[in-house]
Write an enzyme that holds these catalytic residues in place. Structure first.
Site, PDB file in Angstrom:
ATOM      1  N   THR A 179     -14.212 -12.154  32.591  1.00 36.12           N
ATOM      2  CA  THR A 179     -13.901 -11.116  31.357  1.00 36.12           C
ATOM      3  C   THR A 179     -13.072  -9.909  32.163  1.00 36.12           C
ATOM      4  O   THR A 179     -12.879  -9.782  33.350  1.00 36.12           O
ATOM      5  CB  THR A 179     -15.016 -10.645  30.867  1.00 36.12           C
ATOM      6  N   TYR A 180     -12.525  -9.440  31.058  1.00 39.17           N
ATOM      7  CA  TYR A 180     -11.751  -8.180  31.535  1.00 39.17           C
ATOM      8  C   TYR A 180     -12.166  -7.014  30.904  1.00 39.17           C
ATOM      9  O   TYR A 180     -12.087  -6.658  29.721  1.00 39.17           O
ATOM     10  CB  TYR A 180     -10.229  -8.545  30.987  1.00 39.17           C
TER      11      TYR A 180
ATOM     12  N   GLU B 240     -19.171 -18.270  31.220  1.00 37.06           N
ATOM     13  CA  GLU B 240     -18.291 -17.057  31.268  1.00 37.06           C
ATOM     14  C   GLU B 240     -19.097 -16.121  32.329  1.00 37.06           C
ATOM     15  O   GLU B 240     -20.330 -16.040  32.306  1.00 37.06           O
ATOM     16  CB  GLU B 240     -18.410 -16.407  29.920  1.00 37.06           C
TER      17      GLU B 240
ATOM     18  N   LYS C 265      -3.230 -16.611  14.701  1.00 33.63           N
ATOM     19  CA  LYS C 265      -3.245 -16.441  16.074  1.00 33.63           C
ATOM     20  C   LYS C 265      -3.534 -17.897  16.894  1.00 33.63           C
ATOM     21  O   LYS C 265      -2.842 -17.981  17.886  1.00 33.63           O
ATOM     22  CB  LYS C 265      -4.061 -15.403  16.894  1.00 33.63           C
TER      23      LYS C 265
ATOM     24  N   GLY D  21      -9.415  -6.716  22.627  1.00 34.65           N
ATOM     25  CA  GLY D  21     -10.101  -6.020  23.634  1.00 34.65           C
ATOM     26  C   GLY D  21     -11.049  -4.966  22.952  1.00 34.65           C
ATOM     27  O   GLY D  21     -10.971  -4.519  21.792  1.00 34.65           O
ATOM     28  N   ASP D  22     -12.296  -4.612  23.748  1.00 35.16           N
ATOM     29  CA  ASP D  22     -13.215  -3.932  23.064  1.00 35.16           C
ATOM     30  C   ASP D  22     -12.671  -2.390  23.190  1.00 35.16           C
ATOM     31  O   ASP D  22     -11.882  -2.120  24.452  1.00 35.16           O
ATOM     32  CB  ASP D  22     -14.482  -4.002  24.083  1.00 35.16           C
TER      33      ASP D  22
ATOM     34  N   ALA E  70      -4.260  -9.349  19.161  1.00 32.07           N
ATOM     35  CA  ALA E  70      -4.385 -10.432  20.317  1.00 32.07           C
ATOM     36  C   ALA E  70      -3.152 -11.534  20.143  1.00 32.07           C
ATOM     37  O   ALA E  70      -2.651 -11.857  21.402  1.00 32.07           O
ATOM     38  CB  ALA E  70      -5.545 -11.113  20.267  1.00 32.07           C
TER      39      ALA E  70
ATOM     40  N   HIS F 224     -15.160 -10.294  12.526  1.00 32.49           N
ATOM     41  CA  HIS F 224     -15.046  -9.266  13.065  1.00 32.49           C
ATOM     42  C   HIS F 224     -15.230  -8.095  12.587  1.00 32.49           C
ATOM     43  O   HIS F 224     -14.820  -8.007  11.397  1.00 32.49           O
ATOM     44  CB  HIS F 224     -13.383  -9.151  13.699  1.00 32.49           C
TER      45      HIS F 224
HETATM   46  P1  FAD Z   1      -7.744  -9.326  17.322  1.00 33.52           P
HETATM   47  O1  FAD Z   1      -7.101 -10.892  17.085  1.00 33.52           O
HETATM   48  O2  FAD Z   1      -6.425  -8.587  17.814  1.00 33.52           O
HETATM   49  O3  FAD Z   1      -8.372  -8.978  16.229  1.00 33.52           O
HETATM   50  C1  FAD Z   1      -9.165  -7.553  16.007  1.00 33.52           C
HETATM   51  C2  FAD Z   1      -9.139  -7.220  14.511  1.00 33.52           C
HETATM   52  O4  FAD Z   1      -7.949  -7.227  14.070  1.00 33.52           O
HETATM   53  C3  FAD Z   1      -9.766  -8.336  13.543  1.00 33.52           C
HETATM   54  O5  FAD Z   1     -10.613  -7.708  12.467  1.00 33.52           O
HETATM   55  C4  FAD Z   1      -8.617  -8.981  12.906  1.00 33.52           C
HETATM   56  O6  FAD Z   1      -9.001  -9.731  11.646  1.00 33.52           O
HETATM   57  C5  FAD Z   1      -7.642  -7.999  13.087  1.00 33.52           C
HETATM   58  N1  FAD Z   1      -6.248  -8.459  13.041  1.00 33.52           N
HETATM   59  C6  FAD Z   1      -5.863  -9.415  13.932  1.00 33.52           C
HETATM   60  N2  FAD Z   1      -4.668  -9.628  13.922  1.00 33.52           N
HETATM   61  C7  FAD Z   1      -4.044  -8.810  13.168  1.00 33.52           C
HETATM   62  C8  FAD Z   1      -2.842  -8.670  12.365  1.00 33.52           C
HETATM   63  N3  FAD Z   1      -1.432  -9.575  12.973  1.00 33.52           N
HETATM   64  N4  FAD Z   1      -2.569  -7.588  11.429  1.00 33.52           N
HETATM   65  C9  FAD Z   1      -3.749  -6.897  11.096  1.00 33.52           C
HETATM   66  N5  FAD Z   1      -4.997  -7.274  11.403  1.00 33.52           N
HETATM   67  C10 FAD Z   1      -5.000  -8.115  12.290  1.00 33.52           C
HETATM   68  N6  FAD Z   1     -13.326  -7.831  25.261  1.00 33.52           N
HETATM   69  C11 FAD Z   1     -13.010  -7.339  26.347  1.00 33.52           C
HETATM   70  O7  FAD Z   1     -12.876  -6.310  26.218  1.00 33.52           O
HETATM   71  N7  FAD Z   1     -12.954  -8.063  27.438  1.00 33.52           N
HETATM   72  C12 FAD Z   1     -13.389  -9.397  27.489  1.00 33.52           C
HETATM   73  O8  FAD Z   1     -12.945 -10.026  28.628  1.00 33.52           O
HETATM   74  C13 FAD Z   1     -13.708 -10.072  26.262  1.00 33.52           C
HETATM   75  N8  FAD Z   1     -14.010 -11.234  26.225  1.00 33.52           N
HETATM   76  C14 FAD Z   1     -14.131 -11.826  24.868  1.00 33.52           C
HETATM   77  C15 FAD Z   1     -14.386 -13.257  25.060  1.00 33.52           C
HETATM   78  C16 FAD Z   1     -14.769 -14.107  23.881  1.00 33.52           C
HETATM   79  C17 FAD Z   1     -14.827 -15.525  23.760  1.00 33.52           C
HETATM   80  C18 FAD Z   1     -14.677 -13.142  22.523  1.00 33.52           C
HETATM   81  C19 FAD Z   1     -15.247 -13.732  21.422  1.00 33.52           C
HETATM   82  C20 FAD Z   1     -14.759 -11.641  22.443  1.00 33.52           C
HETATM   83  C21 FAD Z   1     -14.303 -11.248  23.818  1.00 33.52           C
HETATM   84  N9  FAD Z   1     -14.187  -9.728  23.892  1.00 33.52           N
HETATM   85  C22 FAD Z   1     -13.628  -9.131  24.848  1.00 33.52           C
HETATM   86  C23 FAD Z   1     -14.243  -8.880  22.729  1.00 33.52           C
HETATM   87  C24 FAD Z   1     -12.990  -8.764  22.094  1.00 33.52           C
HETATM   88  O9  FAD Z   1     -11.959  -8.030  22.823  1.00 33.52           O
HETATM   89  C25 FAD Z   1     -13.350  -7.862  20.720  1.00 33.52           C
HETATM   90  O10 FAD Z   1     -14.194  -8.701  19.894  1.00 33.52           O
HETATM   91  C26 FAD Z   1     -12.282  -7.145  20.104  1.00 33.52           C
HETATM   92  O11 FAD Z   1     -12.571  -6.140  19.131  1.00 33.52           O
HETATM   93  C27 FAD Z   1     -11.168  -8.144  19.295  1.00 33.52           C
HETATM   94  O12 FAD Z   1     -10.520  -9.133  20.038  1.00 33.52           O
HETATM   95  P2  FAD Z   1      -9.935 -10.007  19.270  1.00 33.52           P
HETATM   96  O13 FAD Z   1      -9.208 -10.833  20.564  1.00 33.52           O
HETATM   97  O14 FAD Z   1     -10.548 -10.980  18.236  1.00 33.52           O
HETATM   98  O15 FAD Z   1      -8.880  -9.316  18.501  1.00 33.52           O
END
Ligand code: FAD
Length: 283
Positions: free
Chosen positions: A47-48, A16, A164, A107-108, A123, A147
């Site tokens: 990354t984004y 990455e 997901k 996303g962060d 996501a 998370h």
């Molecule tokens: P989600 O799947 O949306 O989950 C976030 C939270 O919401 C979790 O607590 C989950 O349990 C909860 N949730 C999920 N779906 C639902 C639903 N339907 N209803 C209610 N609650 C729900 N960040 C960046 O900004 N840029 C990057 O390029 C980046 N790359 C990453 C690469 C990897 C391999 C990893 C592991 C993380 C990366 N991140 C990146 C960080 C990531 O964006 C953060 O951890 C973010 O806070 C959560 O992303 P997620 O996709 O897990 O979110």
């Protein structure tokens, strides 16, 4: 090449990177890519980050890799700062440029001035949007130690990841330092009937202070036994780095022995640690 197809052929080994913001960062990245390309990774990911300005940087790096290297790139994309229409536009641009692999993320938190601009909440909605556009192999994130927004609710966290992943092709994990964190996640998903590949994310520790800070932000723990081994290396940064590489190598060996479908290395745009672990693993 689509990552889903690569995973069907066998284990994947991936790296990455983040898109550079300055000329100095660009030079560091070019050097790392030059040194890592000969290892022939199955794919690399970009990354984004940093809000809306990331849009062009991630696109340009991924498309540049497609055009000028032998690498198979995967673009990250996040929900946080874009409307649904903008996300659709970005996805269409990726497809037009020949990008076939996507990591769909929540996303962060974005910069303050861009907070609240996102339209999709999670996501899974981005995975659905990318599926509707078509042509992508899609990965999602998973957090072995949960998370941080899950506030310790393991059942809800794992339910969301399983749901997901049902829509996606594979997952990549946040970094972690104990085999049991990874196997716990995989077992929880299996208990929900979810058996798609979960690639463990590996972060070699080369500087304890920096990794502690990153771990805090991502809601994971640097375990006491890991800290103890790094502290035993004393004040010599090179000795600490060597111990960090040894720890990461051991974790990779344990993961492969436990049947992990591959390894995903967080390179931080440097090549040395990843190359040393590769050599230690005999690859
Ligand atoms: P989600 O799947 O949306 O989950 C976030 C939270 O919401 C979790 O607590 C989950 O349990 C909860 N949730 C999920 N779906 C639902 C639903 N339907 N209803 C209610 N609650 C729900 N960040 C960046 O900004 N840029 C990057 O390029 C980046 N790359 C990453 C690469 C990897 C391999 C990893 C592991 C993380 C990366 N991140 C990146 C960080 C990531 O964006 C953060 O951890 C973010 O806070 C959560 O992303 P997620 O996709 O897990 O979110």
């Amino acid at each position: 090449m689509k990552i889903a197809d690569l995973l069907m052929q066998g284990r994947t080994f991936s790296f990455e990177f983040f898109p550079p913001k300055t000329d100095a960062e660009q030079a560091t990245l070019v050097k790392a890519l030059r040194e890592l390309e000969p290892l022939e990774p199955s794919f690399v990911s970009v990354t984004y980050r940093g809000g809306r300005s990331s849009r062009q940087r991630t696109h340009d790096l991924v498309v540049g890799m497609l055009r000028t290297t032998t690498l198979t790139p995967m673009a990250h994309l996040t929900c946080v700062v874009h409307s649904r229409l903008e996300l659709a536009e970005i996805l269409v641009e990726f497809r037009k440029a020949g990008v076939e692999n996507l990591l769909a993320l929540g996303g962060d938190p974005p910069p303050e001035e861009e907070a609240g601009m996102g339209e999709l909440k999670h996501a899974d909605e981005l995975v659905e949007l990318a599926r509707a556009i078509g042509g992508f192999s899609i990965g999602v994130a998973a957090h072995p130690e949960l998370h941080p927004n899950s506030h310790g609710d393991r059942v809800a966290d794992r339910d969301h990841v399983a749901a997901k992943l049902e829509l996606a092709d594979f997952a990549i994990t946040q970094f972690f330092f104990r085999l049991s964190d990874y196997t716990g996640l995989v077992d929880d998903l299996a208990a929900r009937g979810m058996h798609k590949p979960v690639l463990p994310g590996i972060m070699p520790i080369t500087n304890l202070k920096a990794v502690r800070r990153m771990a805090e932000l991502s809601g994971c723990e640097v375990p006491p036994e890991v800290v103890a081994r790094l502290e035993a290396a004393g004040d010599d940064p090179e000795a600490v780095r060597r111990e960090g590489i040894a720890l990461a190598t051991e974790l990779c060996q344990q993961l492969l022995a436990a049947g992990a479908p591959g390894l995903h290395f967080y390179t931080l745009n440097r090549s040395t640690a990843t190359r040393e672990i590769y050599a230690n693993l005999g690859m």
